[in-house]
Motif scaffolding. Sequence first.
Motif, PDB file in Angstrom:
ATOM      1  N   LEU A  28       5.366  11.330  17.390  1.00  0.00           N
ATOM      2  CA  LEU A  28       4.177  11.659  16.601  1.00  0.00           C
ATOM      3  C   LEU A  28       4.210  10.943  15.255  1.00  0.00           C
ATOM      4  O   LEU A  28       3.189  10.438  14.776  1.00  0.00           O
ATOM      5  N   GLY A  29       5.384  10.867  14.633  1.00  0.00           N
ATOM      6  CA  GLY A  29       5.514  10.159  13.366  1.00  0.00           C
ATOM      7  C   GLY A  29       5.203   8.682  13.496  1.00  0.00           C
ATOM      8  O   GLY A  29       4.562   8.089  12.619  1.00  0.00           O
ATOM      9  N   ALA A  30       5.644   8.083  14.600  1.00  0.00           N
ATOM     10  CA  ALA A  30       5.362   6.658  14.829  1.00  0.00           C
ATOM     11  C   ALA A  30       3.865   6.421  15.027  1.00  0.00           C
ATOM     12  O   ALA A  30       3.308   5.422  14.542  1.00  0.00           O
ATOM     13  N   ILE A  31       3.199   7.343  15.728  1.00  0.00           N
ATOM     14  CA  ILE A  31       1.749   7.221  15.934  1.00  0.00           C
ATOM     15  C   ILE A  31       1.012   7.347  14.606  1.00  0.00           C
ATOM     16  O   ILE A  31       0.084   6.575  14.317  1.00  0.00           O
ATOM     17  N   ARG A  32       1.429   8.277  13.782  1.00  0.00           N
ATOM     18  CA  ARG A  32       0.785   8.457  12.482  1.00  0.00           C
ATOM     19  C   ARG A  32       1.010   7.243  11.585  1.00  0.00           C
ATOM     20  O   ARG A  32       0.124   6.860  10.812  1.00  0.00           O
ATOM     21  N   LEU A  33       2.183   6.643  11.662  1.00  0.00           N
ATOM     22  CA  LEU A  33       2.450   5.440  10.880  1.00  0.00           C
ATOM     23  C   LEU A  33       1.519   4.306  11.305  1.00  0.00           C
ATOM     24  O   LEU A  33       0.903   3.636  10.466  1.00  0.00           O
ATOM     25  N   LYS A  34       1.392   4.103  12.614  1.00  0.00           N
ATOM     26  CA  LYS A  34       0.522   3.041  13.104  1.00  0.00           C
ATOM     27  C   LYS A  34      -0.938   3.322  12.739  1.00  0.00           C
ATOM     28  O   LYS A  34      -1.688   2.400  12.395  1.00  0.00           O
ATOM     29  N   ASP A  35      -1.316   4.596  12.780  1.00  0.00           N
ATOM     30  CA  ASP A  35      -2.682   4.974  12.396  1.00  0.00           C
ATOM     31  C   ASP A  35      -2.929   4.659  10.927  1.00  0.00           C
ATOM     32  O   ASP A  35      -3.999   4.159  10.550  1.00  0.00           O
ATOM     33  N   THR A  36      -1.949   4.952  10.073  1.00  0.00           N
ATOM     34  CA  THR A  36      -2.080   4.650   8.645  1.00  0.00           C
ATOM     35  C   THR A  36      -2.210   3.147   8.425  1.00  0.00           C
ATOM     36  O   THR A  36      -3.021   2.697   7.603  1.00  0.00           O
ATOM     37  N   ILE A  37      -1.419   2.369   9.154  1.00  0.00           N
ATOM     38  CA  ILE A  37      -1.490   0.913   9.028  1.00  0.00           C
ATOM     39  C   ILE A  37      -2.853   0.396   9.461  1.00  0.00           C
ATOM     40  O   ILE A  37      -3.483  -0.415   8.771  1.00  0.00           O
ATOM     41  N   GLN A  38      -3.322   0.891  10.608  1.00  0.00           N
ATOM     42  CA  GLN A  38      -4.626   0.455  11.104  1.00  0.00           C
ATOM     43  C   GLN A  38      -5.748   0.873  10.150  1.00  0.00           C
ATOM     44  O   GLN A  38      -6.678   0.103   9.888  1.00  0.00           O
ATOM     45  N   SER A  39      -5.654   2.087   9.610  1.00  0.00           N
ATOM     46  CA  SER A  39      -6.665   2.562   8.670  1.00  0.00           C
ATOM     47  C   SER A  39      -6.681   1.712   7.409  1.00  0.00           C
ATOM     48  O   SER A  39      -7.750   1.370   6.886  1.00  0.00           O
ATOM     49  N   THR A  40      -5.498   1.353   6.921  1.00  0.00           N
ATOM     50  CA  THR A  40      -5.414   0.517   5.723  1.00  0.00           C
ATOM     51  C   THR A  40      -5.998  -0.868   5.984  1.00  0.00           C
ATOM     52  O   THR A  40      -6.760  -1.396   5.165  1.00  0.00           O
ATOM     53  N   ILE A  41      -5.649  -1.448   7.127  1.00  0.00           N
ATOM     54  CA  ILE A  41      -6.189  -2.767   7.475  1.00  0.00           C
ATOM     55  C   ILE A  41      -7.712  -2.695   7.576  1.00  0.00           C
ATOM     56  O   ILE A  41      -8.422  -3.589   7.087  1.00  0.00           O
ATOM     57  N   ALA A  42      -8.218  -1.631   8.207  1.00  0.00           N
ATOM     58  CA  ALA A  42      -9.667  -1.481   8.353  1.00  0.00           C
ATOM     59  C   ALA A  42     -10.338  -1.384   6.982  1.00  0.00           C
ATOM     60  O   ALA A  42     -11.391  -1.995   6.753  1.00  0.00           O
ATOM     61  N   ASN A  43      -9.748  -0.626   6.073  1.00  0.00           N
ATOM     62  CA  ASN A  43     -10.314  -0.506   4.728  1.00  0.00           C
ATOM     63  C   ASN A  43     -10.321  -1.844   4.005  1.00  0.00           C
ATOM     64  O   ASN A  43     -11.286  -2.178   3.308  1.00  0.00           O
ATOM     65  N   VAL A  44      -9.247  -2.595   4.152  1.00  0.00           N
ATOM     66  CA  VAL A  44      -9.176  -3.915   3.516  1.00  0.00           C
ATOM     67  C   VAL A  44     -10.244  -4.839   4.094  1.00  0.00           C
ATOM     68  O   VAL A  44     -10.956  -5.535   3.352  1.00  0.00           O
ATOM     69  N   ILE A  45     -10.371  -4.838   5.420  1.00  0.00           N
ATOM     70  CA  ILE A  45     -11.337  -5.740   6.075  1.00  0.00           C
ATOM     71  C   ILE A  45     -12.766  -5.390   5.659  1.00  0.00           C
ATOM     72  O   ILE A  45     -13.554  -6.270   5.282  1.00  0.00           O
ATOM     73  N   THR A  46     -13.123  -4.105   5.732  1.00  0.00           N
ATOM     74  CA  THR A  46     -14.497  -3.716   5.402  1.00  0.00           C
ATOM     75  C   THR A  46     -14.809  -3.979   3.928  1.00  0.00           C
ATOM     76  O   THR A  46     -15.927  -4.391   3.594  1.00  0.00           O
TER      77      THR A  46
ATOM     78  N   ASN B  70       0.817  -1.211   0.000  1.00  0.00           N
ATOM     79  CA  ASN B  70       0.000   0.000   0.000  1.00  0.00           C
ATOM     80  C   ASN B  70       0.858   1.272   0.000  1.00  0.00           C
ATOM     81  O   ASN B  70       1.779   1.419   0.805  1.00  0.00           O
ATOM     82  N   TYR B  71       0.531   2.204  -0.894  1.00  0.00           N
ATOM     83  CA  TYR B  71       1.316   3.425  -1.052  1.00  0.00           C
ATOM     84  C   TYR B  71       1.242   4.320   0.187  1.00  0.00           C
ATOM     85  O   TYR B  71       2.240   4.932   0.580  1.00  0.00           O
ATOM     86  N   ASN B  72       0.067   4.423   0.785  1.00  0.00           N
ATOM     87  CA  ASN B  72      -0.075   5.279   1.969  1.00  0.00           C
ATOM     88  C   ASN B  72       0.817   4.805   3.104  1.00  0.00           C
ATOM     89  O   ASN B  72       1.403   5.618   3.835  1.00  0.00           O
ATOM     90  N   ILE B  73       0.925   3.489   3.267  1.00  0.00           N
ATOM     91  CA  ILE B  73       1.802   2.946   4.315  1.00  0.00           C
ATOM     92  C   ILE B  73       3.257   3.266   4.006  1.00  0.00           C
ATOM     93  O   ILE B  73       4.025   3.663   4.892  1.00  0.00           O
ATOM     94  N   LYS B  74       3.658   3.109   2.750  1.00  0.00           N
ATOM     95  CA  LYS B  74       5.046   3.394   2.379  1.00  0.00           C
ATOM     96  C   LYS B  74       5.388   4.862   2.608  1.00  0.00           C
ATOM     97  O   LYS B  74       6.467   5.195   3.124  1.00  0.00           O
ATOM     98  N   LEU B  75       4.471   5.762   2.239  1.00  0.00           N
ATOM     99  CA  LEU B  75       4.712   7.187   2.462  1.00  0.00           C
ATOM    100  C   LEU B  75       4.816   7.492   3.952  1.00  0.00           C
ATOM    101  O   LEU B  75       5.694   8.262   4.381  1.00  0.00           O
ATOM    102  N   SER B  76       3.936   6.894   4.743  1.00  0.00           N
ATOM    103  CA  SER B  76       3.958   7.120   6.188  1.00  0.00           C
ATOM    104  C   SER B  76       5.230   6.550   6.805  1.00  0.00           C
ATOM    105  O   SER B  76       5.809   7.140   7.724  1.00  0.00           O
ATOM    106  N   GLN B  77       5.690   5.407   6.307  1.00  0.00           N
ATOM    107  CA  GLN B  77       6.949   4.826   6.792  1.00  0.00           C
ATOM    108  C   GLN B  77       8.124   5.754   6.503  1.00  0.00           C
ATOM    109  O   GLN B  77       8.998   5.948   7.355  1.00  0.00           O
TER     110      GLN B  77
END
Length: 439
Positions: free
Chosen positions: A131-149, A41-48
């Motif tokens: 803050l960057g680490a929190i945003r990265l984890k948020d992006t990962i969780q958001s991506t997982i949630a989108n995939v699951i739903t 996922n591109y959003n995860i890579k950018l956040s990383q």
Amino acid sequence: MITKKIAFFIFCSIALSVKAWAQDAPMLTLKDAVEIALKNNYNIKLSQNNSAIASNNVTLGNAGVLPQVNGNFASTNSRQTTKQTRNDGTVNNINNAKNSNINYGVNLNWTVFDGFNMFANYDQLKTQDTLGAIRLKDTIQSTIANVITTYYDLISQTEQIKALKGAIDISRTQLHYANDKFQVGRASKLDVLNAQVNLNTDTANLVTQYQLFKAVKIQLNQLLIRDLQTDFSVADTIVIDEKLILADVINSAQLQNPAILSAQINKRLAEISLKQVRSTRYPQVAVTSGYTFSNNKTPAGFTLSQNTHGLNYGLTATINIFDGFNQNRREKNAKIQIDNATIDAKQTKLNIEAQISNFFVSYLSGLDLIKLGQANVVIAKKNLDISLEKYKLGNITPLEIREAQRNYLDAQSKFFAAQYQSKLAEVTLKQITNSISIN
């Protein structure tokens, strides 16, 4: 009429092709889908990358704690023709004389005290890294949630397709009964035509449903960052966690929700900013040092050449005595920013609690609707079976059998919708608490 036969053949062919497609497509499990998304996922890579930048910035040198050491080298040359008239009247002519000046050395500049600003800078860099680490984890969780739903949306769409296929089977049976009764004179041609229209309508609904399914499938492929036309099938069961407790979700959100944690960190950054502003009230003290080598050649001078080398050192100090009251203005504004960050943190906390409350209501109502829907599906199916038998015997009209069929489809549709509603609410609640996991 040949037109009816052609239409019937086309719709049935489409239905059969959909069935074949669904059976031949390779299975994609939810776990595999999440793993692919986490990898691509591109959003995860950018956040990383952004998190890595914030982490790389956490150094004492970037905060201004360490000294700066520079090496320098300078060389100047010239050729000059000089005419010198001395005190005794003699004249000295020097033609095309070469002059050279070479300087090189090492210089050190070190701010040893800046009103504790360097320590505030370092604290700021560490906080931004967090803050960057929190945003990265948020992006990962958001991506997982989108995939699951999206994945469970596909399951719900698949169940709708199965239900519509069942409706086609029933309509086909109804058409068969209508034809049989028409052949023996127990039904009119109108009954046959109505049954044919019902079959065609159900088949068209199946094609439309398949188009919706295909659109959601493309959406999932997009989340997984792969060929949008990649074919796959999904599981056939929506498993819902029925053990969520509202108080536990709210308490967990206070500790783990990314928005709440980010708001708290922003407040911390505002407090650090005030320390940085206040640091300019103190004197700024720096030490300088260096070792220099110099080589000068001047044929026209009193000294033909000169070589020097040695250590130099010094101390500088500055203090802000008056800056037009800007210091007070900056400090007042920094305090207001702290107040704003505090308000924002409270507002964020309230908003998250409201989201949790709303989604928990949807979660519970979904669970209740699932139980009710299961019972309704069973009852509607029994009613349809009885209606089909009565229609076969000629005891009810085509409209009555169609109504029974619609009731059955409606019961199935509401049951699938309730499952998806509850699952969507469950996933969202876990996303809010930053606790989504795939076992």
